[in-house]
Design a protein around this motif. Structure first.
Motif, PDB file in Angstrom:
ATOM      1  N   LEU A   1     -39.742  -1.346  29.106  1.00  0.00           N
ATOM      2  CA  LEU A   1     -39.096  -2.507  28.490  1.00  0.00           C
ATOM      3  C   LEU A   1     -39.864  -2.885  27.236  1.00  0.00           C
ATOM      4  CD1 LEU A   1     -38.326  -4.819  31.567  1.00  0.00           C
ATOM      5  CD2 LEU A   1     -36.724  -3.377  30.274  1.00  0.00           C
ATOM      6  N   CYS A   2     -39.181  -3.609  26.353  1.00  0.00           N
ATOM      7  CA  CYS A   2     -39.881  -4.127  25.186  1.00  0.00           C
ATOM      8  C   CYS A   2     -39.583  -5.614  25.035  1.00  0.00           C
ATOM      9  CB  CYS A   2     -39.499  -3.364  23.924  1.00  0.00           C
ATOM     10  SG  CYS A   2     -37.824  -3.667  23.364  1.00  0.00           S
ATOM     11  N   GLY A   3     -40.460  -6.276  24.336  1.00  0.00           N
ATOM     12  CA  GLY A   3     -40.278  -7.707  24.095  1.00  0.00           C
ATOM     13  C   GLY A   3     -41.418  -8.202  23.232  1.00  0.00           C
ATOM     14  N   ARG A   4     -41.292  -9.450  22.774  1.00  0.00           N
ATOM     15  CA  ARG A   4     -42.299  -9.973  21.863  1.00  0.00           C
ATOM     16  C   ARG A   4     -43.239 -10.959  22.536  1.00  0.00           C
ATOM     17  NH1 ARG A   4     -41.221  -8.268  16.739  1.00  0.00           N
ATOM     18  NH2 ARG A   4     -39.169  -7.308  16.696  1.00  0.00           N
ATOM     19  N   ALA A   5     -44.498 -10.877  22.115  1.00  0.00           N
ATOM     20  CA  ALA A   5     -45.467 -11.899  22.492  1.00  0.00           C
ATOM     21  C   ALA A   5     -45.222 -13.122  21.600  1.00  0.00           C
ATOM     22  CB  ALA A   5     -46.877 -11.357  22.293  1.00  0.00           C
ATOM     23  N   GLY A   6     -45.875 -14.228  21.911  1.00  0.00           N
ATOM     24  CA  GLY A   6     -45.741 -15.431  21.085  1.00  0.00           C
ATOM     25  C   GLY A   6     -46.056 -15.147  19.624  1.00  0.00           C
ATOM     26  N   SER A   7     -46.992 -14.243  19.384  1.00  0.00           N
ATOM     27  CA  SER A   7     -47.405 -13.885  18.025  1.00  0.00           C
ATOM     28  C   SER A   7     -46.320 -13.128  17.270  1.00  0.00           C
ATOM     29  CB  SER A   7     -48.627 -12.976  18.109  1.00  0.00           C
ATOM     30  OG  SER A   7     -48.259 -11.774  18.788  1.00  0.00           O
ATOM     31  N   SER A   8     -45.204 -12.775  17.938  1.00  0.00           N
ATOM     32  CA  SER A   8     -44.124 -11.933  17.399  1.00  0.00           C
ATOM     33  C   SER A   8     -44.436 -10.450  17.488  1.00  0.00           C
ATOM     34  CB  SER A   8     -43.763 -12.246  15.938  1.00  0.00           C
ATOM     35  OG  SER A   8     -43.321 -13.559  15.835  1.00  0.00           O
TER      36      SER A   8
END
Ligand code: SAH
Ligand code: SF4
Ligand code: F3S
Length: 453
Positions: free
Chosen positions: A413-420
């Motif tokens: 899976l992929c996704g963003r951390a708060g930092s983008s």
């Protein structure tokens, strides 16, 4: 299909019956603002009976929502118009150019007979009317800019396929006249949208299951609606739902306030990321660009961000080879990049835009080979800085919002951390819209390679 039980008051029935099931295809270019605008356009056309299609071959109306920011953006779109015209050989098709290029080139787009409708960013409410008249064989144009239009009452048709992240436009136009920039000419004067309608839209997103909203404006820190500041608005949107992330873009270094930074720090669901375009590291160039800050001011803002939020990611935009830029000026940009250690950057070489202050006042005198060489030096440096920034995250535990399967490997899976920053990890248990905790094991320059914790 049109729902006749819930007919809005402003519905024009004649337009509906003329257009029922006509299929609209829109390609969107340029910034996030244009993506948000396309969603508004689909909403306006939906009310008038049109349906959206993603297949150009079946469209009755083909439009491009366009960008004028650099010459190559415009050239690409002009090429697309020729492709649209191919569709018209086999069936009646209306071709529309909307957005910034429509505003900049106006009637010129109609000459040559390829384009039927030209509509600027403030003319979208009239699109059903313009398309209907064009269908009768009369090319239409509306490029009137407004001082009030914010499309505040329009519920955008969200285009994000996985239903996770939504854009909310909080203002339109721009009152800064950076000398290189075409946006004030294509988007008109700055106006802030009613704060209540923004909060309502954020609530609607939360109810529909969105997990992230991005507040959009060319200079969000100058948002002001009847005394409500950007910091206040940010706080209001952050309180809509603790499980909905809030992002925003773009912050202008001259205006970003401590109040905004303190609001970010006060709400864990406001993502720790600030996009702070610097444009150049040389004060002489910044002045010619009409950016109203110095490199020292910029560095002070960066220091303040890090003092208040040590974990906040900072990204930037930069222009290489602006009018009269010397090697020394360019060095200063490289030095500033090194000093700040940006997490990521959008990097461009200067493209003269007709009608802007720079085009009128300063010769575009840095040769193209020099521009590209300087740009490549900045890109090489930033590639190293991005890798270093990602390496600093190795071993850290991050909260990530799942966007969906990773493109490279469907078992990840992929996704963003708060930092983008983009994260990927092996996972078969979660889905788009979930929050997961991951640990960073390794990285590339573009991606954090993680595992579930
Ligand atoms: N409102 C934002 C920028 C919007 S345009 C801000 O003030 O920061 C996005 C980026 O495009 C700019 O930050 C700038 O780096 C780049 N850009 C704008 N005009 C340009 C031009 N004429 N040539 C090259 N890059 C340009
Ligand atoms: Fe363009 Fe400057 Fe306005 Fe940004 S702030 S949109 S760069 S004029
Ligand atoms: Fe381009 Fe217009 Fe956005 S010029 S960057 S689409 S505001």
């Amino acid at each position: 299909m049109y729902n006749f039980l819930h007919v809005p008051k402003d519905t024009n029935f004649l337009a509906i019956f003329a257009n029922v099931n006509k299929k609209v295809y829109i390609e969107t270019y340029g910034c996030q603002m244009n993506v948000a605008d396309t969603e508004v356009v689909f909403s306006i056309l939906g009310k008038a009976g049109y349906v959206r299609t993603e297949a150009i071959e079946e469209a009755d109306v083909i439009m491009a929502n366009t960008c004028s920011i650099r010459d190559n953006a415009e050239q690409r779109i002009l090429g697309r118009i020729d492709r649209f015209v191919v569709e018209r050989r086999t069936r009646p098709v209306i071709i529309g150019i909307i957005g910034c290029m429509a505003e900049r080139l106006k009637e010129d787009l109609l000459s040559g007979g390829k384009v039927d409708v030209v509509a600027g960013p403030d003319a979208y409410r009239r699109l059903p009317e313009l398309l209907a008249a064009a269908a009768e064989g009369h090319p239409q144009i509306d490029v009137i800019l407004s001082r009030e239009e914010t499309y505040a009452d329009i519920s955008p048709v969200r285009l994000d396929r996985n239903g996770v992240s939504a854009f909310i436009s909080i203002m339109r136009g721009c009152n800064n006249v950076c000398s290189y920039c075409v946006v004030p000419y294509t988007r008109g004067v700055e106006r802030s949208r009613d704060a209540r309608s923004i909060v309502r839209e954020a609530c609607d997103c939360a109810q529909k299951g969105y997990k992230e909203v991005t507040l959009l404006g060319q200079n969000v820190d100058s948002y002001n609606f009847e005394g409500t500041t950007f910091a206040q608005l940010l706080g209001m949107v952050a309180q809509v739902s603790p499980s909905m992330r809030v992002r925003f873009s773009t912050s202008n270094p001259q205006d970003i306030s401590d109040e905004v930074l303190l609001t970010m720090a006060a709400f864990p669901n406001i993502c720790r990321h600030i996009h702070l375009p610097v444009q150049s590291g040389s004060d002489r160039i910044l002045e010619k660009m009409r950016r109203r800050y110095t490199a020292a001011w910029y560095l002070e803002r960066v220091a303040r961000i890090r003092e208040i939020m040590p974990d906040c990611a900072i990204t930037t935009d930069v222009i290489a080879g602006f009018c009269s830029e010397t090697e020394e000026d360019h060095r200063m940009t490289l030095d500033l990049f090194e000093t700040v250690g940006f997490d990521a950057a959008f990097m461009f070489y200067y493209s003269e835009r007709p009608g802007t202050l720079a085009a009128r006042k300063y010769p575009d005198d840095v040769p193209i080979e020099v521009k590209t060489r300087r740009l490549n030096e900045i890109i090489d440096l930033q590639n190293r800085l991005s890798l270093e920034s990602n390496k600093r995250d190795i071993g850290k535990e991050l909260e990530v919002l799942v966007e969906g399967p990773s493109k490279r490997n469907p078992s990840e899976l992929c996704g963003r951390a708060g930092s983008s920053k983009m994260c990927v990890w092996a996972d078969s248990a979660h889905k788009a819209g979930d929050y997961v905790r991951v640990r960073v094991k390794d990285c590339t320059q573009a991606t954090l390679l993680c595992e579930l914790v």
